[in-house]
Scaffold this active site. Structure first.
Site, PDB file in Angstrom:
ATOM      1  N   GLU A  90      -7.386   1.793  16.209  1.00 16.74           N
ATOM      2  CA  GLU A  90      -6.398   0.777  16.541  1.00 16.74           C
ATOM      3  C   GLU A  90      -5.359   1.348  17.487  1.00 16.74           C
ATOM      4  O   GLU A  90      -5.080   2.540  17.494  1.00 16.74           O
ATOM      5  CB  GLU A  90      -5.726   0.271  15.264  1.00 16.74           C
ATOM      6  CG  GLU A  90      -6.711  -0.507  14.417  1.00 16.74           C
ATOM      7  CD  GLU A  90      -6.029  -1.319  13.329  1.00 16.74           C
ATOM      8  OE1 GLU A  90      -6.357  -2.513  13.232  1.00 16.74           O
ATOM      9  OE2 GLU A  90      -5.195  -0.782  12.601  1.00 16.74           O
ATOM     10  N   CYS A 103       1.323   2.839  21.313  1.00 17.46           N
ATOM     11  CA  CYS A 103       1.085   3.750  20.196  1.00 17.46           C
ATOM     12  C   CYS A 103      -0.422   3.975  20.114  1.00 17.46           C
ATOM     13  O   CYS A 103      -1.180   3.040  19.860  1.00 17.46           O
ATOM     14  CB  CYS A 103       1.630   3.082  18.939  1.00 17.46           C
ATOM     15  SG  CYS A 103       1.285   3.971  17.439  1.00 17.46           S
ATOM     16  N   CYS A 110      -8.317   9.822   9.372  1.00 17.38           N
ATOM     17  CA  CYS A 110      -7.358  10.934   9.417  1.00 17.38           C
ATOM     18  C   CYS A 110      -7.838  12.055   8.511  1.00 17.38           C
ATOM     19  O   CYS A 110      -8.448  11.815   7.474  1.00 17.38           O
ATOM     20  CB  CYS A 110      -5.969  10.468   8.973  1.00 17.38           C
ATOM     21  SG  CYS A 110      -4.705  11.749   9.213  1.00 17.38           S
ATOM     22  N   CYS A 114      -1.887  11.129   3.257  1.00 22.65           N
ATOM     23  CA  CYS A 114      -0.531  10.942   2.742  1.00 22.65           C
ATOM     24  C   CYS A 114      -0.524   9.656   1.918  1.00 22.65           C
ATOM     25  O   CYS A 114      -1.131   8.656   2.317  1.00 22.65           O
ATOM     26  CB  CYS A 114       0.461  10.865   3.899  1.00 22.65           C
ATOM     27  SG  CYS A 114       0.336  12.288   5.000  1.00 22.65           S
ATOM     28  N   CYS A 117       0.352   6.031   3.318  1.00 24.54           N
ATOM     29  CA  CYS A 117      -0.173   5.649   4.636  1.00 24.54           C
ATOM     30  C   CYS A 117      -1.554   5.004   4.512  1.00 24.54           C
ATOM     31  O   CYS A 117      -2.460   5.567   3.893  1.00 24.54           O
ATOM     32  CB  CYS A 117      -0.249   6.890   5.522  1.00 24.54           C
ATOM     33  SG  CYS A 117      -1.001   6.582   7.113  1.00 24.54           S
ATOM     34  N   CYS A 338       3.895   0.630  11.617  1.00 23.75           N
ATOM     35  CA  CYS A 338       3.618   2.041  11.306  1.00 23.75           C
ATOM     36  C   CYS A 338       2.886   2.166   9.985  1.00 23.75           C
ATOM     37  O   CYS A 338       3.304   1.593   8.989  1.00 23.75           O
ATOM     38  CB  CYS A 338       4.908   2.834  11.128  1.00 23.75           C
ATOM     39  SG  CYS A 338       6.012   2.762  12.481  1.00 23.75           S
TER      40      CYS A 338
HETATM   41  N1  SAH Z   1      -0.406  11.564  11.655  1.00 25.28           N
HETATM   42  C1  SAH Z   1       0.787  11.579  12.381  1.00 25.28           C
HETATM   43  C2  SAH Z   1       0.961  10.382  13.298  1.00 25.28           C
HETATM   44  C3  SAH Z   1       0.555   9.032  12.781  1.00 25.28           C
HETATM   45  S1  SAH Z   1       1.524   8.285  11.529  1.00 25.28           S
HETATM   46  C4  SAH Z   1       1.970  11.711  11.447  1.00 25.28           C
HETATM   47  O1  SAH Z   1       1.785  11.599  10.248  1.00 25.28           O
HETATM   48  O2  SAH Z   1       3.056  11.957  11.941  1.00 25.28           O
HETATM   49  C5  SAH Z   1       2.916   7.580  12.363  1.00 25.28           C
HETATM   50  C6  SAH Z   1       4.159   7.446  11.444  1.00 25.28           C
HETATM   51  O3  SAH Z   1       4.029   6.332  10.536  1.00 25.28           O
HETATM   52  C7  SAH Z   1       4.366   8.663  10.583  1.00 25.28           C
HETATM   53  O4  SAH Z   1       5.711   9.056  10.555  1.00 25.28           O
HETATM   54  C8  SAH Z   1       3.931   8.159   9.238  1.00 25.28           C
HETATM   55  O5  SAH Z   1       4.445   8.930   8.215  1.00 25.28           O
HETATM   56  C9  SAH Z   1       4.453   6.750   9.251  1.00 25.28           C
HETATM   57  N2  SAH Z   1       3.881   5.906   8.208  1.00 25.28           N
HETATM   58  C10 SAH Z   1       2.725   6.079   7.536  1.00 25.28           C
HETATM   59  N3  SAH Z   1       2.549   5.089   6.646  1.00 25.28           N
HETATM   60  C11 SAH Z   1       3.607   4.273   6.757  1.00 25.28           C
HETATM   61  C12 SAH Z   1       3.977   3.058   6.111  1.00 25.28           C
HETATM   62  N4  SAH Z   1       3.195   2.497   5.222  1.00 25.28           N
HETATM   63  N5  SAH Z   1       5.145   2.473   6.458  1.00 25.28           N
HETATM   64  C13 SAH Z   1       5.920   3.022   7.430  1.00 25.28           C
HETATM   65  N6  SAH Z   1       5.612   4.143   8.092  1.00 25.28           N
HETATM   66  C14 SAH Z   1       4.471   4.771   7.753  1.00 25.28           C
HETATM   67 FE1  SF4 Z   2      -2.647  10.904   8.562  1.00 27.10          FE
HETATM   68 FE2  SF4 Z   2      -1.136   8.835   7.836  1.00 27.10          FE
HETATM   69 FE3  SF4 Z   2      -0.537  11.275   6.944  1.00 27.10          FE
HETATM   70 FE4  SF4 Z   2      -0.136  10.656   9.539  1.00 27.10          FE
HETATM   71  S1  SF4 Z   2       0.897   9.757   7.770  1.00 27.10           S
HETATM   72  S2  SF4 Z   2      -1.104  12.528   8.708  1.00 27.10           S
HETATM   73  S3  SF4 Z   2      -1.891   9.260   9.891  1.00 27.10           S
HETATM   74  S4  SF4 Z   2      -2.420  10.114   6.488  1.00 27.10           S
END
Ligand code: SAH
Ligand code: SF4
Length: 353
Positions: A90, A103, A110, A114, A117, A338
């Site tokens: 995406e 973006c 991934c 986390c 996410c 995000c």
């Molecule tokens: N993997 C990288 C980049 C992609 S995530 C990273 O983790 O930085 C982009 C941003 O969205 C990150 O700061 C991530 O922590 C945040 N993010 C993930 N899940 C989210 C959610 N459900 N609501 C808001 N931000 C979120």
């Molecule tokens: Fe991967 Fe989501 Fe963690 Fe970023 S926040 S490293 S996209 S699992």
């Protein structure tokens, strides 16, 4: 045949020389591709016909398909990009008054998972190649009809699917095409790599890639951070903050952005805000905090902090002179916000490969 999109300038020069062409052709070809958005070698009219034929025999010039195109109520656009092997990622375009941010994704799925996410629920399928990374921008510019100036697409953030630093080499190649003045010509400051905190790669990018850096922080003590981001067990806060300080020293004009997703009763209490203040003061960082209201997805088990709690959290940071804007949620009616990105691509079982 290889796609000519995504070769670094030096790689292309090497390829051309092998084919008996002069190195300066690389610049001409690049201008057609990245400045004019050419879709076919036959459009490159200032290049001799014979050379164009050689190019067409040795390279392809094509973009991946777009398998979905949605526009949210606030004008945010979300596209699903489908690569030749059928895998999808995406990508989101966020138009604002004085800039347009794309973006992009770095991996299908991934490596990490986390807890908050949505992308993290999709296991890693594979890394994107440099050509696939750059192709996202080409597709966006095609769909936005953005091959003229002033460009609408002014900023690129690696904040889509994937952990960019687990795909370091391809990201580095992509950034070199993005920032070369004969390429997509974005300044390094307008390109941001967001990482969950891979210390060795932060140290490397700080000297080599040198774009803007964003760190997904989300907690200010090791226990909380490790409970929502497993990567913290490998690179705990002290190591991460020291790496950030080195980035600051190497790139004195660039503020690091700390992304902080506010999760109700997990990291949104007064002591968390004060912890954030002490962390930044302790390591004396040149940084700003991006406060991100959590974007829910089912079944995630976390709740978004109340608006009052977010504003209260921000007040504490401001009182201690930290810059901490609250990120406006964009595109959530089409799941483009995000952390909501996910594709249906699945890792194939070995027997199916
Ligand atoms: N993997 C990288 C980049 C992609 S995530 C990273 O983790 O930085 C982009 C941003 O969205 C990150 O700061 C991530 O922590 C945040 N993010 C993930 N899940 C989210 C959610 N459900 N609501 C808001 N931000 C979120
Ligand atoms: Fe991967 Fe989501 Fe963690 Fe970023 S926040 S490293 S996209 S699992």
């Amino acid at each position: 045949m290889k796609n000519i999109i995504g070769f670094t300038k030096n790689q292309l020069i090497e390829e051309l020389v092998k084919l008996g062409e002069k190195p300066f052709r690389a610049t001409q070809i690049w201008k057609w591709i990245y400045v004019n958005g050419a879709q076919d070698f036959s459009q490159m009219t200032n290049i001799a016909k014979e050379t164009r034929e050689i190019l067409a025999k040795n390279f392809i010039l094509s973009r991946p398909a777009t398998s979905m195109d949605k526009t949210a109520n606030d004008g945010t656009r979300k596209w699903l990009i489908k690569y030749d092997d059928g895998n999808e990622v995406e990508m989101v375009f966020i138009p604002e008054e004085n800039r347009g941010t794309l973006c992009i994704s770095s991996q299908v799925g991934c490596t990490l998972s986390c807890k908050f996410c949505h992308t993290g629920t999709q296991t890693l399928v594979r890394n994107l190649k440099a050509t696939e990374i750059i192709s996202q921008i080409m597709v966006a510019k095609d769909l936005l009809q953005d091959w003229k100036s002033p460009a609408r697409l002014t900023n690129v953030v690696f904040m889509g699917m994937g952990e960019p630093f687990y795909n370091y080499d391809n990201i580095a190649k992509g950034v070199s095409v993005l920032t070369d003045t004969d390429g997509l010509a974005l300044s390094r400051r307008r390109v941001t790599i967001s990482t969950s905190g891979l210390v060795p790669e932060i140290l490397r990018m700080s000297k080599e890639i040198k774009t803007s850096l964003a760190i997904s922080l989300h907690a200010t003590d090791d226990q909380t951070r490790s409970s929502i981001m497993a990567i913290n067990k490998k690179y705990p806060l002290d190591e991460l903050m020291k790496a950030c300080k080195i980035y600051n020293n190497d790139n004195p004009k660039d503020k690091i952005t700390f992304e902080y997703v506010l999760l109700k009763n997990i990291n949104d209490r007064d002591k968390d805000a004060l912890g954030l203040v002490s962390l930044i003061k302790k390591y004396n960082l040149n940084a700003k905090i991006n406060l991100i209201p959590f974007n829910p997805w089912t079944p995630c088990g976390f709740e978004r902090s109340d608006d009052e709690a977010i504003i209260h959290f921000q007040k504490i940071l401001k009182k201690h002179n930290l810059v901490a804007p609250i990120r406006r949620t964009r595109g959530n009616d089409v799941m483009a916000a995000c952390g909501q990105l996910k594709s249906d691509s699945q890792r194939q079982k070995k027997s199916q490969r």
